[in-house]
Scaffold this active site. Sequence first.
Site, PDB file in Angstrom:
ATOM      1  N   SER A  70       5.266  -7.008   3.281  1.00 54.75           N
ATOM      2  CA  SER A  70       5.851  -7.301   4.591  1.00 54.75           C
ATOM      3  C   SER A  70       6.622  -8.631   4.554  1.00 54.75           C
ATOM      4  CB  SER A  70       4.732  -7.369   5.630  1.00 54.75           C
ATOM      5  OG  SER A  70       3.804  -8.358   5.241  1.00 54.75           O
TER       6      SER A  70
ATOM      7  N   CYS B  53       9.735   1.425   3.536  1.00 54.41           N
ATOM      8  CA  CYS B  53      10.632   0.327   3.898  1.00 54.41           C
ATOM      9  C   CYS B  53      12.038   0.838   4.136  1.00 54.41           C
ATOM     10  CB  CYS B  53      10.640  -0.728   2.806  1.00 54.41           C
ATOM     11  SG  CYS B  53      11.409  -0.143   1.292  1.00 54.41           S
TER      12      CYS B  53
ATOM     13  N   GLU C   9       8.678  -3.874  13.019  1.00 59.90           N
ATOM     14  CA  GLU C   9       8.668  -2.772  12.047  1.00 59.90           C
ATOM     15  C   GLU C   9       7.419  -1.940  12.360  1.00 59.90           C
ATOM     16  OE1 GLU C   9       7.685  -3.734   7.945  1.00 59.90           O
ATOM     17  OE2 GLU C   9       8.935  -2.095   7.238  1.00 59.90           O
TER      18      GLU C   9
ATOM     19  N   LYS D 105      -1.373  -7.097  -9.464  1.00 58.47           N
ATOM     20  CA  LYS D 105      -2.349  -7.170  -8.359  1.00 58.47           C
ATOM     21  C   LYS D 105      -1.886  -6.152  -7.321  1.00 58.47           C
ATOM     22  CE  LYS D 105      -3.128  -8.480  -4.619  1.00 58.47           C
ATOM     23  NZ  LYS D 105      -3.477  -7.512  -3.537  1.00 58.47           N
TER      24      LYS D 105
ATOM     25  N   GLU E 296      -4.994  -3.945  -2.020  1.00 57.37           N
ATOM     26  CA  GLU E 296      -6.438  -3.688  -1.958  1.00 57.37           C
ATOM     27  C   GLU E 296      -6.746  -2.388  -1.222  1.00 57.37           C
ATOM     28  OE1 GLU E 296      -4.559  -5.977  -0.682  1.00 57.37           O
ATOM     29  OE2 GLU E 296      -5.467  -7.082   0.978  1.00 57.37           O
TER      30      GLU E 296
ATOM     31  N   PHE F 163       0.803  -1.225   0.000  1.00 58.02           N
ATOM     32  CA  PHE F 163       0.000   0.000   0.000  1.00 58.02           C
ATOM     33  C   PHE F 163       0.831   1.269   0.000  1.00 58.02           C
ATOM     34  CE2 PHE F 163       0.713  -0.218   4.637  1.00 58.02           C
ATOM     35  CZ  PHE F 163       0.934   1.117   4.915  1.00 58.02           C
TER      36      PHE F 163
END
Length: 500
Positions: free
Chosen positions: A232, A287, A389, A179, A182, A155
């Site tokens: 992740s 990240c 994290e 993909k 979402e 995301f």
Amino acid sequence: MITTTDLKPCPMFINGEWIEGKNLPGLPVYNPSTGEVISETPLGGADIVNQAVQSAKEAFPAWSETPPLERVRVLFRFRMLLEENFESLSELITLEHGKTLGESRGSMQRGLESVEYACGITELLMGNIMENVASGIDCEMLKQPLGVCAGITPFNFPAMVPMWMFPLALACGNTFILKPSEKVPLSAVRLIELLAQAGLPKGVLNLVHGSKESVDAILTHPDIEAISFVGSTPVAKYIYETGTRHGKRVQANGGAKNYIIVMPDADIAKTVDGLTGGAFGCAGERCMASSSAIAVGKAGDLLVPALVEAANGIRVGPTDRQPQPNMGPVITGPHRDRVNNLIAASAEEGAKILADGRSPKVPEAPNGFFVGATVVDQVQKGMTIDNEEVFGPVLNVLRADDLESAIALAQSSPFGNGTAIYTQSGRTAREFKHRVNVGMVGINVGVPASMAMFPFTGWNDSFFGDRHMQGREGADFYLKSKVVTSRWFAKGEGDVWRKA
Ligand code: NAD
């Protein structure tokens, strides 16, 4: 500025057609600045993925035979359309993700650079040849596309991360299934609209929406050759293990915990700029976030008060309007609560919260998902806030006596995405960059994220695979090598044998 009334439920793109997925279950897409629902992501499953793969499979023979120069002409047009729509795309990223407009523009620029790199693919498609590997025998190595490839994205960079993947994959002659997350499907829809407008033939790129069910269908589909994943660490590991078990080539970027060492000789003002930008930029949802500072020796005496002052000066607020705040919201309400709980746990475990962002005052957007800039000092190895994290605007400060123990702390984490050192000593910097067991290293640069021409080299639990995204390595991931060994006979040469 885009308004919510412009946004329809989010469509999928299969074989050159937009599909609404009306009968599918859906998940709400939020504007994190206000908490309003702005769209819905249809949750496709195996059926949608099968249709997308079929379309990509049918498009592959013609696309892979299209001369590379013609393929990149589509990408050149796509690049031009990205520039023309740069501002509205940046606004869309801000709307669905919540980062500031300046941060969205920065991420669009990085995405654009990935497209520009892919436009130069011809150089990377060249194989090589060696004459006379044995007498009169030549050997040549050709690079050929793999077939149908897929990309699954997170995301936090709704446009940039997809553009790490499909431009290079398509330039190499593959067809592709994207993909997106979402939580942020809208920017991906807009990218694909522009790609179609640029003249990409139907079926070459297909867009599906969904969550685990659609990902599992991708991982196990026999006609998908390769998978690029960013997300992740637990999911990256699962993608790598399941995808490779099903015979696919997989590159999977995972999560991170990045330690920034501050030596006593560092330029403190520049260090504070770098650390606060790195920790609080994109509300910490990166990240490569500088989530942990390690103050060496006396460095903490000046550093910590300056960090606290800088954090307290960061204005958090809604990013979907003017004037822009310094920092936007995090992605969802549950994510905000998780970040707040991790901050609370740090105090319970003995750390000191010096700047506390848990209840920021944002009267102009009371339902947004806000966390203010937070500094937690006296963090020790093993505390929850150090193990996890956080993926929010939280900067931990740890202490070390010398470079040796700072390096040991920095690499005691299972991750290995990014690290940096702030120092004025070339010798210290050299020692650090040579020894540290992390894939992307900054020297007086807090967020040393690789640019498009270099691979994005996470190590350890931040990456699963052997060829990283971006750069030459990124192109090689989407290509397979073929070696042809050949010799040619002079007319009548075989007659000698026949006569014998
Ligand atoms: P995520 O792992 O929750 O989701 C990423 C993708 O995986 C999404 O498309 C999602 O639909 C899918 N997914 C989620 N759970 C799944 C499951 N159980 N099975 C199959 N598919 C699943 O990640 P996120 O929250 O969207 O993104 C944040 C994470 O991404 C952070 O950990 C961050 O560090 C990481 N990230 C890494 C990089 C990098 O290059 N190393 C870059 C950006 C983000």
